[in-house]
Design a protein around this motif. Structure first.
Motif, PDB file in Angstrom:
ATOM      1  N   HIS A 135       0.818  -1.220   0.000  1.00  0.00           N
ATOM      2  CA  HIS A 135       0.000   0.000   0.000  1.00  0.00           C
ATOM      3  C   HIS A 135       0.849   1.267   0.000  1.00  0.00           C
ATOM      4  O   HIS A 135       0.315   2.359  -0.230  1.00  0.00           O
ATOM      5  N   ARG A 136       2.138   1.146   0.248  1.00  0.00           N
ATOM      6  CA  ARG A 136       2.945   2.352   0.446  1.00  0.00           C
ATOM      7  C   ARG A 136       3.039   3.155  -0.849  1.00  0.00           C
ATOM      8  O   ARG A 136       3.213   2.598  -1.944  1.00  0.00           O
ATOM      9  N   ASP A 181       4.080  12.817  -0.007  1.00  0.00           N
ATOM     10  CA  ASP A 181       3.865  11.564   0.709  1.00  0.00           C
ATOM     11  C   ASP A 181       5.136  10.995   1.312  1.00  0.00           C
ATOM     12  O   ASP A 181       5.076  10.231   2.277  1.00  0.00           O
ATOM     13  N   HIS A 349       1.664  12.303   7.009  1.00  0.00           N
ATOM     14  CA  HIS A 349       2.198  11.301   6.081  1.00  0.00           C
ATOM     15  C   HIS A 349       2.546   9.982   6.752  1.00  0.00           C
ATOM     16  O   HIS A 349       2.738   8.968   6.060  1.00  0.00           O
ATOM     17  N   ARG A 351       0.642   8.131   8.194  1.00  0.00           N
ATOM     18  CA  ARG A 351      -0.480   7.195   7.993  1.00  0.00           C
ATOM     19  C   ARG A 351      -0.140   6.137   6.957  1.00  0.00           C
ATOM     20  O   ARG A 351      -0.793   5.092   6.888  1.00  0.00           O
ATOM     21  N   THR A 352       0.859   6.394   6.119  1.00  0.00           N
ATOM     22  CA  THR A 352       1.198   5.454   5.048  1.00  0.00           C
ATOM     23  C   THR A 352       2.560   4.802   5.283  1.00  0.00           C
ATOM     24  O   THR A 352       3.217   4.363   4.342  1.00  0.00           O
ATOM     25  N   HIS A 353       2.986   4.718   6.530  1.00  0.00           N
ATOM     26  CA  HIS A 353       4.217   3.990   6.836  1.00  0.00           C
ATOM     27  C   HIS A 353       3.899   2.501   6.979  1.00  0.00           C
ATOM     28  O   HIS A 353       2.999   1.999   6.317  1.00  0.00           O
ATOM     29  N   THR A 355       2.334   1.017   9.062  1.00  0.00           N
ATOM     30  CA  THR A 355       0.908   1.017   9.348  1.00  0.00           C
ATOM     31  C   THR A 355       0.466   2.472   9.403  1.00  0.00           C
ATOM     32  O   THR A 355       1.276   3.386   9.254  1.00  0.00           O
ATOM     33  N   ASP A 356      -0.821   2.699   9.605  1.00  0.00           N
ATOM     34  CA  ASP A 356      -1.292   4.056   9.872  1.00  0.00           C
ATOM     35  C   ASP A 356      -0.894   4.362  11.316  1.00  0.00           C
ATOM     36  O   ASP A 356      -1.601   4.002  12.261  1.00  0.00           O
ATOM     37  N   ARG A 357       0.259   4.997  11.485  1.00  0.00           N
ATOM     38  CA  ARG A 357       0.797   5.170  12.832  1.00  0.00           C
ATOM     39  C   ARG A 357      -0.083   6.058  13.704  1.00  0.00           C
ATOM     40  O   ARG A 357      -0.142   5.869  14.923  1.00  0.00           O
ATOM     41  N   ALA A 359      -3.485   6.345  13.621  1.00  0.00           N
ATOM     42  CA  ALA A 359      -4.613   5.532  14.077  1.00  0.00           C
ATOM     43  C   ALA A 359      -4.159   4.461  15.061  1.00  0.00           C
ATOM     44  O   ALA A 359      -4.846   4.185  16.058  1.00  0.00           O
ATOM     45  N   GLU A 374      -7.320  11.459  16.926  1.00  0.00           N
ATOM     46  CA  GLU A 374      -6.648  11.713  15.662  1.00  0.00           C
ATOM     47  C   GLU A 374      -6.937  13.131  15.195  1.00  0.00           C
ATOM     48  O   GLU A 374      -8.049  13.627  15.333  1.00  0.00           O
TER      49      GLU A 374
END
Length: 442
Positions: A135-136, A181, A349, A351-353, A355-357, A359, A374
């Motif tokens: 997904h990254r 991103d 940004h 959120r796209t590591h 995991t969504d860090r 959340a 959040e």
């Protein structure tokens, strides 16, 4: 010399975080920087001769980079080291071949750095990754490479997996990308740019550019090897075509991996010293002394080491971490014990590591009784009494280490998979437990 892989043996599976009611006092030695190791591997692979990396990091991410370079025809050999965390590396450049599939695992640096290099290979290179990393974001990099004339077959997905149809050269020239991103889009292009026919004129078109220290790190690493880079304006870089000089490079300790250890001083009202702290560093973790001081710690340097000593409690703060977003999990863990609310901004940004860090941090803190919410570009934490319970790592090494940090003060915190720390610090649990014993964790 050997091409065998040195592999530390990390603990896997569930891990009950050790708690302590006593101040933790210890000296800690941290292995090499993942970010620097992978950048220096890349540059060494296209240099004008063999070079050594001294005291590099040996982890899942760095092994992915080594494997990728070997599949492209580059020689990477392990050689004896005077360091404590595995062998040095001898990198021998060679014409880039291809005809291979490269598994990037969860390593953002591998997928973003190898893609431009693959365009210089003489044959097709297929890039894929672990299912948790597919997904990254990759779209901006794919667009930029195509604008430079690289043929990429992504089947219309703008993401991994995709095939780079290497033709042995990339013309180069001017290209515009939106790197909002990930700063790794910029670094990946800059690292390969010296071998483009006419160099590179790269322009970032977005309003936001995260993790600027990582771009500075890339530029500094290239400049040390004789690559000329100009910055005519903010978000704009000119890289002159040429061949980087071969040299031996010592890798700094990973300062971001030091964050939970230094945080332990604040959480336990103790004192932690990290050895080998550089006087100057482009690592985002180099901002830790300033950040921890703002949270109430006393910091000092002596004889090449950084010491962090707890003050009168942990202070809540409002902080923009856009320059050091990878520190967000540790700062969030400290904020859970602060004297007031903490707001962390500028990190949307992450959120796209892995995991969504954002959340994940909010969900994990709430599950232990904390109060967190959040925000569009970050999160807000209001300290509340916490209780033990499960702390999911979400396949994310920094989430796992934050669970261990919180567990120092909260009995019964159990991390569901401590093995995720192998991504950048396979020795984490050994170092953590030696730290708690009060010895020199090295």
């Amino acid at each position: 010399m050997s091409t065998e892989r040195y592999s530390p043996s990390p603990i896997r599976g569930r891990y009950r975080a050790p708690d302590t009611g006593l101040p933790v006092r210890a000296s800690v030695t941290i292995p090499g920087s993942k970010s620097l190791t992978n950048r220096e591997l890349m540059i060494a692979a296209i240099a004008d001769g063999p070079g050594r990396l001294l005291r590099p990091l040996h982890s899942e991410d760095s092994h992915r980079m080594i494997d990728a370079l070997r599949l492209l025809g580059v020689g990477v050999e392990e050689i004896p080291s005077d360091g404590e965390f595995g062998p040095d590396l001898l990198v021998t450049p060679a014409p880039l071949t291809g005809g291979a599939t490269i598994d990037c695992g969860q390593a953002g640096t591998v997928m973003r750095f190898i893609a431009p290099l693959a365009g210089l290979a003489s044959d097709d290179v297929r890039l894929t990754a672990h299912e948790t990393a597919l997904h990254r974001p990759m779209g901006a990099l794919i667009t930029g490479l195509r604008d430079l004339g690289v043929d990429i077959d992504d089947e219309g997905t703008w993401s991994l997996p995709f095939t780079v149809r290497g033709r042995g050269r990339i013309l180069g020239g001017r290209v515009e990308i939106d790197a909002s991103d990930s700063s790794q889009f910029v670094s990946g292009l800059l690292l390969a740019a010296p071998r483009f026919d006419v160099g590179l004129h790269l322009v970032h078109t977005g309003e936001h550019l995260p993790s600027l220290p990582h771009i500075d790190m890339t530029i500094e690493s290239l400049s040390r090897r004789g690559v000329r880079i100009e910055r005519p304006a903010v978000g704009e870089w000119l890289v002159e075509a040429g061949v980087p000089r071969a040299k031996d490079v010592a890798i700094e300790p990973d300062l971001s991996n030091a964050a939970p250890f230094l945080g332990a001083a604040l959480v336990s009202s103790g004192e932690i010293t990290v050895t080998g702290w550089p006087l100057h560093s482009t690592q985002p973790g180099g901002l830790l002394p300033e950040i921890l001081h703002a949270m109430g710690a006393h910091t000092g340097r002596h004889a090449g080491a950084l010491t962090v000593k707890a003050g009168d409690g942990i202070r809540g703060l409002d902080i923009d971490l856009s320059a050091a977003s990878e520190l967000t999990p540790t700062i969030a863990g400290l904020a859970a014990f602060a004297d007031g609310p903490t707001t962390i901004r500028g990190v949307g940004h992450i959120r796209t590591h892995e995991t969504d860090r954002i959340a994940a941090l909010v969900g994990n803190l709430r599950a232990l009784g904390g109060e967190a919410e959040e925000l569009p570009d970050g999160l807000r934490i209001v300290p509340r009494p916490l209780h033990g319970g499960s702390w999911p790592a979400h396949h994310d090494h920094r989430m796992a280490t934050t669970g261990a940090l919180i567990g120092l003060r909260v009995p019964g915190v159990e991390i569901d998979d401590i093995g995720t720390t192998a991504k950048t610090l396979p020795e984490f649990t050994q170092l953590w437990e030696r730290m708690l014993e009060g010895g020199a964790a090295a």
